[in-house]
Design a protein around this motif. Sequence first.
Motif, PDB file in Angstrom:
ATOM      1  N   THR A 188       0.824  -1.206   0.000  1.00  0.00           N
ATOM      2  CA  THR A 188       0.000   0.000   0.000  1.00  0.00           C
ATOM      3  C   THR A 188       0.858   1.255   0.000  1.00  0.00           C
ATOM      4  OG1 THR A 188      -1.683  -1.189   1.238  1.00  0.00           O
ATOM      5  CG2 THR A 188      -1.863   1.204   1.204  1.00  0.00           C
ATOM      6  N   ASP A 189       1.920   1.227   0.812  1.00  0.00           N
ATOM      7  CA  ASP A 189       2.813   2.383   0.868  1.00  0.00           C
ATOM      8  C   ASP A 189       3.496   2.609  -0.483  1.00  0.00           C
ATOM      9  OD1 ASP A 189       4.309   4.446   2.351  1.00  0.00           O
ATOM     10  OD2 ASP A 189       6.032   3.149   1.947  1.00  0.00           O
ATOM     11  N   SER A 213       0.964   3.924  -3.154  1.00  0.00           N
ATOM     12  CA  SER A 213       0.591   5.323  -2.958  1.00  0.00           C
ATOM     13  C   SER A 213       1.660   6.255  -3.528  1.00  0.00           C
ATOM     14  CB  SER A 213       0.381   5.612  -1.461  1.00  0.00           C
ATOM     15  OG  SER A 213       1.609   5.460  -0.769  1.00  0.00           O
ATOM     16  N   LYS A 214       2.903   5.799  -3.546  1.00  0.00           N
ATOM     17  CA  LYS A 214       3.988   6.622  -4.092  1.00  0.00           C
ATOM     18  C   LYS A 214       4.060   6.551  -5.618  1.00  0.00           C
ATOM     19  CE  LYS A 214       6.957   5.957  -0.032  1.00  0.00           C
ATOM     20  NZ  LYS A 214       8.132   5.212   0.494  1.00  0.00           N
ATOM     21  N   LYS A 216      -1.111   7.509  -9.489  1.00  0.00           N
ATOM     22  CA  LYS A 216      -1.835   8.774  -9.381  1.00  0.00           C
ATOM     23  C   LYS A 216      -3.152   8.635 -10.142  1.00  0.00           C
ATOM     24  CE  LYS A 216      -0.281  12.300 -11.677  1.00  0.00           C
ATOM     25  NZ  LYS A 216       0.587  13.406 -12.134  1.00  0.00           N
TER      26      LYS A 216
END
Length: 673
Positions: free
Chosen positions: A258-259, A262-263, A266
């Motif tokens: 998830t981390d 998220s990076k 978009k």
Amino acid sequence: MKYTIALAGNPNSGKTTLFNCLTGSNLYVGNWPGVTVEKKEGSLKNTTKEITLVDLPGIYSLAPYSMDEIVSRNFLLEERPDLIINIIDASNIERNLYLSTQLMELDCPMVGALNMMDVVKKTGVEIDIHQMEKVFGYPFVEISAQKETGIDELIELVEKVLVDEHHPAYPQIFPKEMTTLFTDFDHLVQERYPQVLPEYPKLFRAIKLIEKDDEVLLKIHDNVDLMNDISVVRKKIETLTNHDVDSAIADYRYRFITDGISKATKKTNDHGWQFQDKLDKVLMNRYAALPIFFFFMFVIYYVSITLVGELTIGAIEWFINDVLIVGVATGLANLGAAGWIIALINDGIITGVGAVLTFVPQLMVLFVFISILEDSGYMARVAFIMDRIFRHFGLSGKSFIPMVVGLGCSVPGIMATRTLENERERKLTAVLTPFISCGAKMPIYVLMASVFFTSYQTLLVFSLYLISLLVVFSSGFILSKTWFKGADSGYLLEIPPLRMPKFKNTATQVWIRIKEFIVRAGTIIFAASVVLWFLQNFTLTFQMVQTPDESILAMFGKVIAPIFVPLGFGNWVASVALLTGIAAKEMIISTMSVLLSGQSGDFTTAISQIFTPVSAYSFVIFVLLASPCMAAIATMKKELGNWRDFIFALLYQIGLAYAVSFIIFQVGSRIII
């Protein structure tokens, strides 16, 4: 230098489609999980290197539950490929990356293929592949296997990583404290138990031992001291995380994913899925889904059986009887051929093989429709809907997949049961799948419908489909409570996005199925037609017969015919046809065609003299439900794994076919006089 590359990924991530793109193969591709049940190999094209690509069955994780997942994991661990192409459904990227976190523990060079990027871009999501590489530690490339975009870039990346001797270490997925526990435990294993799985990657071995993976525990042979050490480290993890071990490990994996996502992603548009969502609300509506499905099936049978049949059967029969047979007879007679040779070729070979080939156009149309429904993702939705119903009968919705695959041929249908995790459901589905009519049985239905039910051809064939479902449900309920009783499994089925079927894929699937049908007609049926002709035209003393009733075949048929008298078709022609149908179901038509070739009138006229409408319906019901052909029977034996279940399955299928046909004829003949 030779290289081996493994193609690994989740079920329904597009592996087999990508495999076909990378190798130029034409393997079967379905838009639902569980189609690839055995690993396939091919040579990577458009490269100067000698690279073998292995297409592994789809897996959700390296903690296998089903047979195909075990096949994939064993290959990755035991064959140690030079590189893994990790194919990821980018439209469902978070869940697909869960497998990636486990593949990273194998410490094998890896390339990530982000598939279905055409779908992702339509939804307004952008993925930064450079950021993905920073987060996950291996390079990615955007592709669309269905549209064949990004394939050249993927091959270039594969070549680059293969020759790169510097393989960077993968990033740490777990927090420092957890990683320390894993490292300390691995050191302990190396010192105290050096004989325990020394060939396994260290981190993978440590985690699987701590997880008490069933397959791994089988390999350590109940080592009591090691089990005690595992319990100690498990308690430490539970104390550290305040969760049980499995939940803690899965939680950290998903946090890492998830981390990273998220990076690297978009979202620029939230409206991309609206149309598909609306369509799914209709197709998967709890009240409308089944009527829609049965409507589709009725239309398919109407178009392929009635419309196409009316256009093609008469023309093909005219060509065979009035053109081909007459031309061959004239040509051979002019060459001075003996009468028995002309009879063998015309009454044996052309009549037998031609009777089967008459139905090829209808089968082609049927296979086109089924392929479109599979490829579009609609059948996966039907399987999901069916889960609610199947649960009441001891099965899961996943059991529906082998049954739909079995519409083409029972052999791949029975093999597809390997995708079921629960052994009880797997065996039960293998026994029930042959009840769903395969393509080889379809010509028999069409023949009987065209002779005895002229105005209701579609209804007759559709009724067989409904009866087969009824038998599947009732048999599932009974057998799940008796012979195959046990606990139900959980249900995990991927619902793929709806897609426009690809012409090349549809054409490939139809060609593979039709080619198999024609090859069988040109080999098994050809040889059997010749043998049947001799048995029908000679006595035991090898004298030519005056009438077929004096032949060897008639003698044998008359011995077994009384068995089928209560079913309404106790004549020797139908009895012999059922026996030859064990070799291949198509043989039933060719056998009757050869045996009735000496009768006055055409084939359909001769058929109407040995059956009534009721006995004809009883006959097709017996064909529908009795044990499948030899190839499917052998596959069923392999999947059931033991003689006890196999013999029971055969007796159950034959006994049920006999009982249902008996009821239909006995009741029907009293109603219809």
